[in-house]
Design an enzyme around this catalytic site. Sequence first.
Site, PDB file in Angstrom:
ATOM      1  N   ALA A  72       0.831  -1.220   0.000  1.00  0.00           N
ATOM      2  CA  ALA A  72       0.000   0.000   0.000  1.00  0.00           C
ATOM      3  C   ALA A  72       0.863   1.265   0.000  1.00  0.00           C
ATOM      4  O   ALA A  72       0.887   2.022  -0.977  1.00  0.00           O
ATOM      5  CB  ALA A  72      -0.943  -0.018   1.201  1.00  0.00           C
ATOM      6  N   ALA A  73       1.613   1.470   1.105  1.00  0.00           N
ATOM      7  CA  ALA A  73       2.382   2.711   1.225  1.00  0.00           C
ATOM      8  C   ALA A  73       3.448   2.812   0.134  1.00  0.00           C
ATOM      9  O   ALA A  73       3.646   3.887  -0.454  1.00  0.00           O
ATOM     10  CB  ALA A  73       3.037   2.786   2.618  1.00  0.00           C
ATOM     11  N   CYS A  93      -7.158  -4.995   2.548  1.00  0.00           N
ATOM     12  CA  CYS A  93      -8.434  -4.846   3.266  1.00  0.00           C
ATOM     13  C   CYS A  93      -9.548  -5.655   2.610  1.00  0.00           C
ATOM     14  O   CYS A  93     -10.586  -5.888   3.213  1.00  0.00           O
ATOM     15  CB  CYS A  93      -8.845  -3.377   3.315  1.00  0.00           C
ATOM     16  SG  CYS A  93      -7.488  -2.292   3.740  1.00  0.00           S
ATOM     17  N   SER A 131       0.840  -4.252  -4.788  1.00  0.00           N
ATOM     18  CA  SER A 131      -0.198  -3.236  -4.787  1.00  0.00           C
ATOM     19  C   SER A 131      -1.605  -3.835  -4.725  1.00  0.00           C
ATOM     20  O   SER A 131      -2.471  -3.472  -5.502  1.00  0.00           O
ATOM     21  CB  SER A 131      -0.058  -2.395  -6.069  1.00  0.00           C
ATOM     22  OG  SER A 131      -0.768  -1.191  -5.924  1.00  0.00           O
ATOM     23  N   ASN A 168      -2.026   4.641   2.734  1.00  0.00           N
ATOM     24  CA  ASN A 168      -2.161   5.298   1.435  1.00  0.00           C
ATOM     25  C   ASN A 168      -1.908   6.797   1.531  1.00  0.00           C
ATOM     26  O   ASN A 168      -1.270   7.387   0.648  1.00  0.00           O
ATOM     27  CB  ASN A 168      -3.545   5.019   0.840  1.00  0.00           C
ATOM     28  CG  ASN A 168      -3.544   3.701   0.097  1.00  0.00           C
ATOM     29  OD1 ASN A 168      -3.015   3.604  -1.006  1.00  0.00           O
ATOM     30  ND2 ASN A 168      -4.091   2.669   0.721  1.00  0.00           N
ATOM     31  N   ASP A 185       2.249   0.655   7.786  1.00  0.00           N
ATOM     32  CA  ASP A 185       2.168  -0.107   9.037  1.00  0.00           C
ATOM     33  C   ASP A 185       3.481  -0.185   9.816  1.00  0.00           C
ATOM     34  O   ASP A 185       3.493  -0.669  10.941  1.00  0.00           O
ATOM     35  CB  ASP A 185       1.726  -1.550   8.735  1.00  0.00           C
ATOM     36  CG  ASP A 185       0.234  -1.657   8.488  1.00  0.00           C
ATOM     37  OD1 ASP A 185      -0.428  -0.618   8.361  1.00  0.00           O
ATOM     38  OD2 ASP A 185      -0.263  -2.807   8.421  1.00  0.00           O
ATOM     39  N   ALA A 210      -5.230  -4.948  -2.529  1.00  0.00           N
ATOM     40  CA  ALA A 210      -6.078  -4.401  -1.470  1.00  0.00           C
ATOM     41  C   ALA A 210      -6.143  -5.393  -0.324  1.00  0.00           C
ATOM     42  O   ALA A 210      -6.999  -6.285  -0.301  1.00  0.00           O
ATOM     43  CB  ALA A 210      -7.469  -4.123  -2.028  1.00  0.00           C
TER      44      ALA A 210
HETATM   45  P1  FAD Z   1       1.971  -4.127   4.169  1.00  0.00           P
HETATM   46  O1  FAD Z   1       0.642  -4.293   3.557  1.00  0.00           O
HETATM   47  O2  FAD Z   1       2.303  -4.938   5.380  1.00  0.00           O
HETATM   48  O3  FAD Z   1       3.060  -4.402   3.050  1.00  0.00           O
HETATM   49  C1  FAD Z   1       4.430  -4.369   3.327  1.00  0.00           C
HETATM   50  C2  FAD Z   1       5.163  -5.166   2.272  1.00  0.00           C
HETATM   51  O4  FAD Z   1       6.552  -4.997   2.488  1.00  0.00           O
HETATM   52  C3  FAD Z   1       4.902  -6.671   2.345  1.00  0.00           C
HETATM   53  O5  FAD Z   1       4.417  -7.158   1.115  1.00  0.00           O
HETATM   54  C4  FAD Z   1       6.267  -7.273   2.663  1.00  0.00           C
HETATM   55  O6  FAD Z   1       6.490  -8.485   1.965  1.00  0.00           O
HETATM   56  C5  FAD Z   1       7.214  -6.189   2.178  1.00  0.00           C
HETATM   57  N1  FAD Z   1       8.478  -6.231   2.896  1.00  0.00           N
HETATM   58  C6  FAD Z   1       8.680  -6.115   4.231  1.00  0.00           C
HETATM   59  N2  FAD Z   1       9.983  -6.190   4.527  1.00  0.00           N
HETATM   60  C7  FAD Z   1      10.635  -6.360   3.351  1.00  0.00           C
HETATM   61  C8  FAD Z   1      11.994  -6.503   3.001  1.00  0.00           C
HETATM   62  N3  FAD Z   1      12.954  -6.488   3.916  1.00  0.00           N
HETATM   63  N4  FAD Z   1      12.307  -6.660   1.697  1.00  0.00           N
HETATM   64  C9  FAD Z   1      11.340  -6.675   0.750  1.00  0.00           C
HETATM   65  N5  FAD Z   1      10.047  -6.542   1.017  1.00  0.00           N
HETATM   66  C10 FAD Z   1       9.696  -6.386   2.306  1.00  0.00           C
HETATM   67  N6  FAD Z   1      -7.058  -1.282   6.829  1.00  0.00           N
HETATM   68  C11 FAD Z   1      -8.075  -0.397   6.634  1.00  0.00           C
HETATM   69  O7  FAD Z   1      -7.836   0.817   6.617  1.00  0.00           O
HETATM   70  N7  FAD Z   1      -9.357  -0.824   6.434  1.00  0.00           N
HETATM   71  C12 FAD Z   1      -9.683  -2.144   6.406  1.00  0.00           C
HETATM   72  O8  FAD Z   1     -10.856  -2.498   6.193  1.00  0.00           O
HETATM   73  C13 FAD Z   1      -8.652  -3.097   6.598  1.00  0.00           C
HETATM   74  N8  FAD Z   1      -8.925  -4.421   6.563  1.00  0.00           N
HETATM   75  C14 FAD Z   1      -7.900  -5.320   6.702  1.00  0.00           C
HETATM   76  C15 FAD Z   1      -8.197  -6.678   6.647  1.00  0.00           C
HETATM   77  C16 FAD Z   1      -7.180  -7.606   6.798  1.00  0.00           C
HETATM   78  C17 FAD Z   1      -7.505  -9.063   6.746  1.00  0.00           C
HETATM   79  C18 FAD Z   1      -5.840  -7.181   6.999  1.00  0.00           C
HETATM   80  C19 FAD Z   1      -4.721  -8.177   7.182  1.00  0.00           C
HETATM   81  C20 FAD Z   1      -5.539  -5.825   7.068  1.00  0.00           C
HETATM   82  C21 FAD Z   1      -6.566  -4.892   6.919  1.00  0.00           C
HETATM   83  N9  FAD Z   1      -6.297  -3.519   6.967  1.00  0.00           N
HETATM   84  C22 FAD Z   1      -7.318  -2.611   6.812  1.00  0.00           C
HETATM   85  C23 FAD Z   1      -4.917  -3.022   7.174  1.00  0.00           C
HETATM   86  C24 FAD Z   1      -4.190  -2.762   5.858  1.00  0.00           C
HETATM   87  O9  FAD Z   1      -4.240  -3.887   5.041  1.00  0.00           O
HETATM   88  C25 FAD Z   1      -2.743  -2.380   6.142  1.00  0.00           C
HETATM   89  O10 FAD Z   1      -2.757  -1.265   6.980  1.00  0.00           O
HETATM   90  C26 FAD Z   1      -1.970  -2.054   4.881  1.00  0.00           C
HETATM   91  O11 FAD Z   1      -1.835  -3.171   4.064  1.00  0.00           O
HETATM   92  C27 FAD Z   1      -0.574  -1.533   5.242  1.00  0.00           C
HETATM   93  O12 FAD Z   1       0.145  -1.306   4.076  1.00  0.00           O
HETATM   94  P2  FAD Z   1       1.736  -1.215   4.081  1.00  0.00           P
HETATM   95  O13 FAD Z   1       2.131  -0.955   2.662  1.00  0.00           O
HETATM   96  O14 FAD Z   1       2.196  -0.283   5.109  1.00  0.00           O
HETATM   97  O15 FAD Z   1       2.266  -2.622   4.580  1.00  0.00           O
END
Ligand code: FAD
Length: 554
Positions: A10-11, A42, A38, A311, A289, A40
Amino acid sequence: KRILIIGGVAAGPKAAARARRCDPGAEITIVEEGSFLSYAGCGMPFYIGGMVEKHEELMATPAGVVRDVAFFRNVKDINVLTGTRAEAIDRKNKTVRVTNLATNETYDLPYDKLVLATGSKPVRPPIPGVDLAGVYTLGNLDEARAVRQAVEQVARRVVIIGGGLIGLELADVLGTKAEITIVEMMDHVLSTLLDPELSILVERVLRGKGVQLILGSRVERIEGDGNGAVARVVTTAGSFDADLVVVAAGVRPRVELAREAGLDLGETGAIKVNEYLQTSDPDIYAGGDCVENTHLISGRPVYTPMGSVANRHGRVIGDNVAGGRDTFPGVLGTAILKVFEMNIGRTGLSESEARRLGYNVQSFICPAPDRAHFYPGSKPIIIKLVADASTRKLLGAQILGPGDIGKRLDVAVAALSMGATVDQLASFDLAYAPPFSTALDPLTHAANCLRNKLDGRARSINPLEVKKRLAAGEDFVLLDVRTPAEFNEVRLPYPNVVFIPLGKLRERAKELPKDREIIVFCKVSLRGWEAQTILASLGFTNVSFFEGGIAAWP
Ligand code: FAD
């Protein structure tokens, strides 16, 4: 300029896409250890439940184009390395050591600006048996696909460990497919989001749908069937058979890279960032996160891992790595979810949180129809507002019910974001026509009720407080002022109850004792308040009403 981004859900992709729009000449690379990009996250519960048929739909643009490596290269001119793990950051030489997980090849990628979007990992508590086949967490799309397959193949009895947002969304989507048991350590579900009297209303809906709730209990171990597959979950409150176990016990930020690179972590354990989302190294940004946020009401650091926040972080970071100066002021802990026919939302501080933080708290619970009661499809909602009695500022809102809670929640978010008082919230020029709302929107009505309480006009009590006092056998009159038809339909089963319809109260008030406490109630508490004013005008001095009436009785 070389912009290197670690994390592709996401981020990370959001930061990459924004940076590309702001700086067409930058060299942008995303490193992702998984195979999916990329998507969803959620949407995963709805994919598991089958409402979203294919996992690719969670990775597609609204136009149906799947966001894969080729999409990022061709459409966005962004280089994506999937199946590649970032191992270490060399801040002095501005490089990141990465490993191609397929070939084991290791090499260095240079950067001018680095973005950490490493996200979070589900907690897997160290319970015996947690590694048995059939025990899952739900942290990424691979795990979601495994859970869906297990649901379709074996799952008749599902035990969900954790009664938080993800556990409840899972219960919702699996409720018609399997027997569900939720084991929750705290006394109530959604205990970090809602105050207890509202969690109890959610629990009633879950139980009504046949979900077994094991609250205030810990899992001691998970037992297998002798062939390595899960058979039952043993808790402090008994043992529950299971074909499938999902551990939904929260998430932890992934901070290993940041920690090993000597970047500051905050008091929540997540990466510390400033308002530009820069880490303690100004050339390294972090979002999503893996970082902690500032709470907009309390000003305190909080860990709020949400896709909505990730996001917005991504956009700010994308701007800033491309030379901009955008800021991210903080979060309100806003969340929304659906559990069967009940919609649930919260923002700001709950009453319990506000009290812990030392605010001079005043709150009000207010049921109302979501649109004109005569308009077809009108459904009830219950709003709880929390305010600081000293400044009259709104501190938080919790809203639930089968009706439209989303727009009230987002208006509350806007009010909290602008630091509004309850009086200002009550004066918002909200839209009205019968298909959409009531002439006084439920949120306006709730704000007015709370103003009455803050002004000392209304004396009201939280319904859970009344229930506890009844359970303790306290002596007071519980005065029901509803109509005889309502009284015959549903009653509160306590000897304290005295029934006098509101229309007869002036004439029959002499039947009530003046020397005992009287707590009035009706269906939603509007007539309760009127009864309180009538009794006060007749010389009764110890009268209050309980908020929410029968509609919010816990
Ligand atoms: P992540 O989604 O955790 O992605 C991080 C990525 O970084 C991962 O793919 C990982 O493989 C990669 N990574 C980490 N370390 C390394 C490394 N050293 N080298 C290479 N790659 C690496 N939020 C809402 O706002 N509303 C909702 O309804 C909601 N429902 C959800 C339902 C479920 C079942 C889940 C699990 C989460 C939900 N969330 C919801 C939360 C939301 O999905 C997360 O907040 C969001 O995905 C965070 O995005 P991110 O990019 O920070 O991290």
